[in-house]
Write a protein that holds these residues in place. Sequence first.
Motif, PDB file in Angstrom:
ATOM      1  N   ALA A  28       0.833  -1.212   0.000  1.00 56.49           N
ATOM      2  CA  ALA A  28       0.000   0.000   0.000  1.00 56.49           C
ATOM      3  C   ALA A  28       0.866   1.260   0.000  1.00 56.49           C
ATOM      4  CB  ALA A  28      -0.930  -0.015   1.219  1.00 56.49           C
ATOM      5  N   GLU A  29       1.903   1.239   0.820  1.00 58.48           N
ATOM      6  CA  GLU A  29       2.789   2.402   0.916  1.00 58.48           C
ATOM      7  C   GLU A  29       3.504   2.647  -0.421  1.00 58.48           C
ATOM      8  OE1 GLU A  29       3.410   4.340   3.703  1.00 58.48           O
ATOM      9  OE2 GLU A  29       4.941   5.555   2.678  1.00 58.48           O
ATOM     10  N   ALA A  30       4.041   1.566  -1.010  1.00 57.38           N
ATOM     11  CA  ALA A  30       4.753   1.708  -2.292  1.00 57.38           C
ATOM     12  C   ALA A  30       3.790   2.174  -3.380  1.00 57.38           C
ATOM     13  CB  ALA A  30       5.404   0.380  -2.677  1.00 57.38           C
ATOM     14  N   ALA A  31       2.570   1.632  -3.380  1.00 52.09           N
ATOM     15  CA  ALA A  31       1.592   2.028  -4.408  1.00 52.09           C
ATOM     16  C   ALA A  31       1.230   3.511  -4.255  1.00 52.09           C
ATOM     17  CB  ALA A  31       0.345   1.158  -4.306  1.00 52.09           C
ATOM     18  N   ASP A  32       1.079   3.979  -2.998  1.00 47.30           N
ATOM     19  CA  ASP A  32       0.810   5.406  -2.760  1.00 47.30           C
ATOM     20  C   ASP A  32       1.915   6.266  -3.359  1.00 47.30           C
ATOM     21  OD1 ASP A  32      -1.545   5.053  -1.437  1.00 47.30           O
ATOM     22  OD2 ASP A  32      -0.655   5.075   0.587  1.00 47.30           O
TER      23      ASP A  32
END
Lengths: 79, 558
Positions: free
Chosen positions: B387-391
Amino acid sequence: MRRYWDRFKWWSRRLGRSIQAVVITVLLALVYVIGLGLTRLGAELFSRRYLKLYSMDRSKGSLWVDAEGYEANRLDRQF
Amino acid sequence: MTILGISCYYHDSCAALIHDGRVVAAAQEERFNRDKYSPVFPIQAVNYCLQEAGLTIYDVDEITFYEKMYLKFERTVLSHLAGYPFTLRNFLDTMPLWLKDRLTVSATIEDELSIKRPVRYVKHHLSHAASGFLLSPFERAAILTVDGVGEYACAAYGSGSGTAIELRKEMHYPHSLGLLYSIVTAYLGFRVFSGEGKVMALAEYGEPSFLDEFRKIVHARSDGSFELDTSYFSFNRGDRMHNRRFEKLFGSPRPPGEELNDRHRNIAASLQRLTEIVLIDMVRHVARESGEKNLCLAGGVFLNVTANSRIREESDFQEIFIQPAAGDAGAALGAALYLYHSVLGNPRMPSLKSCALGASFSDRAIQVLLRNRGVRFRAMESDELVAEAADRLAAKQIVGWFRGRMEFGPRALGNRSILAHPGDPEMKDRLNLIIKHREAFRPFGASVLREHMAEFFEQDWSSPFMLFIARVHAAKIDAIPAVVHVNGSSRIQTVTSEENGIYYDLIEAFRERTGLPMLLNTSFNDSEPIVHTPEEALRCFEDTDMDCLVIGGYLVEQ
Ligand SMILES: [Fe+2]
């Protein structure tokens, strides 16, 4: 004293390597000029097929040739 | 049964290990010694393969080598004989290599590995053929191999059925498509072995206006075979393989680093077009001769993704399989597979779905490294990390992605990758200039969710190893400018959750945020070989302007 000894060893090793390289180059040059030269002469006189690696034949219908040497019982050989 | 396969001494040396009926590991030596396309004996790769399997060298039953050196030496001598007396310099340059390593390969293997085992020598194109067919999903298929040169053969075809492989015809040196491509690569001022991909990319910027000139030096037959007019080349006569006659036809060569002009682009385009024409003729001939429905391709020429895609579209074969390490690295694996299946008769293994055959590193080891280096990092669960990388990717940040086992072959496929937003029009320049330090004309590939491929591309097939290009729907080009080449196509890797679960999840999370089911994916490196260890990843991250690094279960920021 030790420093000079180390430096001497370094230089002599370098010298040795240079001499070795020169000797190998001279020997290989002799192999090329004499050995390959005589072979070339022999091939010119007796068997020109050894000189045909880069020859062309526009009349050939196809450059595909039969695949050879792929038998499984030849795996222990390098030829 | 444990078999170690080895390839070395020309470029891209490699080791591969088969143990207990599966390919346990395969890796190129360049990743260990950090010398791109390293030709040296792959001792570090061998050690890694054994370590991965939990074995020692004494557990290895058989060793295979990917070609027959004596035959290759015979060709070299005949070449000097034909070129005598003008090849002296080349003779003096190369003979020491033959005497020191190549002719004594069995002794070298014994010395390097400190064991005595009979070595099995599999012919070069048979190694390629085995690497293509035996890992394919096909029970039977036609096989075509094309490369620079092996012993004498530069191309070969035949078929495979079950565990048996039969090569029926071959084409001999110097009539070689791979060799011609390399000669023109050098003529255009690029490095042989690494520059061919650049020529392929450059080709899309030119017109094939030199096709007639190329037809003068390549006399093609309708069955895909051809004859190189050797009067345009100077084999073994110094640094250049082309001669004055070649320069009369095409103009003077481009010195490395000189500005590229339209003539260079047009020569590249013409070479690429000719390569495609010849390959398609070859493939059609193989289809007619073999009567098979499926085709396996191997050999360095099939790293040419543009040609591969034309073959896929224009040939009569239903399915095509290309092994991810199509070049000589893959031949090390091919030689081992040939012995294991075709000679010893062991049943086929499942087809190759993932090329993650290299080293992985535990989170614990990565954490120790990060702490020792005083790097600030955050530990995260997989879903948090995704989720963090996608953000961050959605916010147009550039993310280093280092997870799982290193890929086998020249492509990074989501384990050693630099990832970015494909929809950012400035991303291509940013990456080329700031991180990858490479030519601006080279395009970036995309990793696409398999089931969403048809939404963006005209084709709808699998390309798990990024060995094909697909045409982008005209209406979608503006949505993904960072991964579209000048000709409106993209080099793509299709991703499924079965092949690489967490990478799939990341692209899916990116899709939820942006509507784009793909990421720009380029290899994790900056002109050196792709990073192998966490240390190398961290160094590359620190030396470039990547925004953040996902390494194992940790997130590191600049
Ligand atoms: Fe090859």
